[in-house]
Design a protein around this motif. Sequence first.
Motif, mmCIF file in Angstrom:
data_model
loop_
_atom_site.group_PDB
_atom_site.id
_atom_site.type_symbol
_atom_site.label_atom_id
_atom_site.label_comp_id
_atom_site.label_asym_id
_atom_site.label_seq_id
_atom_site.Cartn_x
_atom_site.Cartn_y
_atom_site.Cartn_z
ATOM 1 N N ASN A 31 -37.148 25.617 10.873
ATOM 2 C CA ASN A 31 -38.038 26.601 11.481
ATOM 3 C C ASN A 31 -39.281 25.907 11.390
ATOM 4 N N ALA A 32 -40.400 26.653 12.586
ATOM 5 C CA ALA A 32 -41.866 25.730 12.579
ATOM 6 C C ALA A 32 -42.295 27.250 11.939
ATOM 7 N N THR A 33 -43.558 26.466 11.314
ATOM 8 C CA THR A 33 -44.109 27.269 10.397
ATOM 9 C C THR A 33 -45.775 26.908 10.737
ATOM 10 N N SER A 34 -46.000 26.155 11.399
ATOM 11 C CA SER A 34 -47.094 25.543 11.709
ATOM 12 C C SER A 34 -47.965 27.331 12.103
ATOM 13 N N GLU A 35 -49.471 27.032 12.635
ATOM 14 C CA GLU A 35 -50.221 28.141 12.891
ATOM 15 C C GLU A 35 -49.949 28.447 14.382
ATOM 16 N N GLU A 64 -43.232 36.887 7.859
ATOM 17 C CA GLU A 64 -41.763 36.566 9.192
ATOM 18 C C GLU A 64 -41.342 35.069 8.743
ATOM 19 N N VAL A 65 -42.459 34.292 9.149
ATOM 20 C CA VAL A 65 -41.832 33.375 9.126
ATOM 21 C C VAL A 65 -40.563 32.490 7.769
ATOM 22 N N LYS A 66 -41.180 33.027 6.786
ATOM 23 C CA LYS A 66 -40.993 32.085 5.691
ATOM 24 C C LYS A 66 -40.245 33.002 5.235
ATOM 25 N N ARG A 67 -39.413 34.575 5.939
ATOM 26 C CA ARG A 67 -38.309 34.618 5.484
ATOM 27 C C ARG A 67 -37.593 34.998 6.597
ATOM 28 N N ASP A 115 -47.897 31.784 16.301
ATOM 29 C CA ASP A 115 -49.167 33.044 17.014
ATOM 30 C C ASP A 115 -48.956 32.478 18.462
ATOM 31 N N MET A 116 -48.954 31.320 19.337
ATOM 32 C CA MET A 116 -48.163 31.171 20.598
ATOM 33 C C MET A 116 -46.998 31.306 20.756
ATOM 34 N N VAL A 117 -46.108 30.760 20.064
ATOM 35 C CA VAL A 117 -44.347 30.059 20.480
ATOM 36 C C VAL A 117 -43.588 31.197 19.445
ATOM 37 N N PHE A 118 -43.785 31.996 19.187
ATOM 38 C CA PHE A 118 -42.893 32.863 18.201
ATOM 39 C C PHE A 118 -44.012 34.556 18.236
ATOM 40 N N GLY A 119 -44.906 34.727 18.159
ATOM 41 C CA GLY A 119 -45.189 36.083 17.409
ATOM 42 C C GLY A 119 -45.038 36.766 16.080
#
Length: 571
Positions: free
Chosen positions: A131-135, A148-151, A139-143
């Motif tokens: 899964n993508a982790t960058s800022e 939430e990204v870590k979960r 912010d832009m793609v997944f909101g």
Amino acid sequence: MSMQKPAAAKYRPFPPVVLPDRRWPEARLSRAPIWMSTDLRDGNQALFEPMNVEKKLRLFDLLCAIGIKEIEVAFPSASQLEFDFVRRLIEEDRIPAGVTIEVLTQAREPLIRRTFEAIRGARRAIVHVYNATSETFRDMVFGMSKTEVKRLAVDAVALIRDCAAAMPETGIVLEYSPETFTATELEFALEVCDQVTETWGATPENKVILNLPTTVEMATPNIYADQIEWMHRHLARREAVILSLHPHNDRGTGVAAAELGLMAGADRVEGCLFGNGERTGNADLVTLALNLYTQGVDPGLDFSDLPAIVRVAEACTQLPVHPRHPYAGDLVFTAFSGSHQDAIRKGFSARKSGAAAGFWNVPYLAIDPADIGRNYDALIRVNSQSGKGGIAFLLETEYGLALPRRLLLEFSGIVQRHMDTQGGEMRPADLWRIFAASYLNPENATLVYRAHQLFETQGGQGIRLSLEARGQKRVLEGVGNGPIDAAVNALRQAGMLAQVESYEERAITLAASAETATDGLQSAQACAFMEVRLEGQGSARYGVGIDANIVTASLKALLGGLERALSDEIR
């Protein structure tokens, strides 16, 4: 034409990594990494026309033969074709002992469960989740927030752990990629990766593959090396981690990034043969491996017949390997410059005399071409720059004959040997006579085409091939899926085990000035080029056939190539 100057001010330099005591600049590569090929997945996704199952099987077999032990074979939840390909590998027992297949999935429950359905029954499999982790992506793609990204990553790994426990007959290895790693804050990438290894329960006996990709190459390779070394030194369970690289080539430095990343502490590299992959490609496994080889490090991969590997890769991907591609290109060992030719010639003379014994050291040649299945015929060639005429230019402009690259290299060696013995200037008519004598009407030929007859059969097409073999007229009969296949089968019944490596056909349209000097060649004829190898023996040899009928031209090319292959065997 006026061009607007690009506004460089719209871009900003990538920030450096704070690593004042970096160690990788002093490191040396002394052993091969774990190689993982993603040709069948990442490489396949990058093709204009994705490979069908048969091409994927052929390329899979090639990767196994080269010696690659980890092969990403599919994204099985993406399509039925991908799913079915994985099932076929498993159900038909096509995975050699010692080879582990890898499958890719996004961090989504339905896709993970579908992925496990695909690998059921495999002896061992790597499940690669990302899964993508960058800022930018958060912010832009997944909101999504960092939490939430870590979960998302942790929940996916927990599900994979549970699915693996429910499938004890298959050894499951977890691979996790923080996609867009190079654009992710290092502290956050570390936090996610450490949570992944903790959730999986990683130990030195049950290691996790942490793959740190340059999803998009954003900086110079030394920055990537700093990022890898920083992670290598800060991971909570480093002894329970196989640290992997997946460099892309957006800046054209994918190979350099991989090499510096290995110096920085990585254990494993993912890439494709000849750098195929999305956008500008992935790291080139062939170049990486042979770069190690030229430094005295055994890469553990077999590229001793690199031309054959090139032909299979080109046939499967429909992507040509550039003639100047490192190691693999048809022209990388060819010197056109007179000074280069002289230096190479003197280098070989020194080795032959014993004056340059020991380590390989020949001017302009970083590797011995013989080590990768290339001969020395193409090292010094006649061309227009040398003042002796450009062979390809003359044949095409004067006679409408455009030779395939490998045939041009082969024929150039014949011309060079002729000029070495005869001297003088090579005129177009002289060049044509040498070509005709070598490929169209060779003296003392033992195989001569006389006639053929085609007929339809229930299973394909049949042929009665009339030829003269060593002075005796013979009629051979065979069946195949086309005229060439039928002719190969007919020859096989007579003990001539021909194997067609490549085939091309082109039309010839002669210039008016050339029609009187072509030994009967007429305009608007078909020309067939065929590379033929004796099954299990020697090098492939070219045959050429010219006729108004393309089938006849093809049969002449087949017999001509077989004739030259048989001559090599006798010698």
